[in-house]
Design a protein around this motif. Structure first.
Motif: not given
Length: 112
Positions: A9-26
């Motif tokens: 994946g795109d590490a820099s775009a992933d780092a820019a995700l909000s906590a809510e967006e990251r939680r949704a992916i998890v």
């Protein structure tokens, strides 16, 4: 047959995700793992974190800070699955939850 799904994946775009967006992916990955278990295909799966390094064995191993320092793509996780065929593995790989720049590399595991 066992297969390794490497999730790039795109590490820099992933780092820019909000906590809510990251939680949704998890949460999507937790549901995906449950689906694999229900099908009897799940062997192993993990998210990866921390600094990456590449070690090239040989005379005095060469250690670098990743496979391709100039790229923004990184391996973020993996699954090992048991499938009846390559076609089934490709179908399951196509269902891996999406994240920024996600690409799933499907590699057959040698049965030795």
């Amino acid at each position: 047959m066992r297969f390794l799904f490497l999730i790039h994946g795109d590490a820099s775009a992933d780092a820019a995700l909000s906590a809510e967006e990251r939680r949704a992916i998890v949460d999507e990955h937790l549901a995906y793992g449950s689906m694999l278990r229900e099908r009897g295909a799940y062997v192993l799966g993990e998210a990866l974190a921390g600094e990456r390094a590449v070690v090239r064995p040989g005379d005095g191993p060469l250690v670098t800070d990743g496979p391709f320092v100039e790229t923004k793509e990184a391996v973020g996780g993996f699954y090992v699955v048991e499938c009846a065929s390559r076609e089934e593995a490709l179908e399951l790989a196509g269902r891996v939850p999406s994240s920024p720049g996600a690409v799933v590399e499907v590699l057959p595991i040698a049965d030795v």
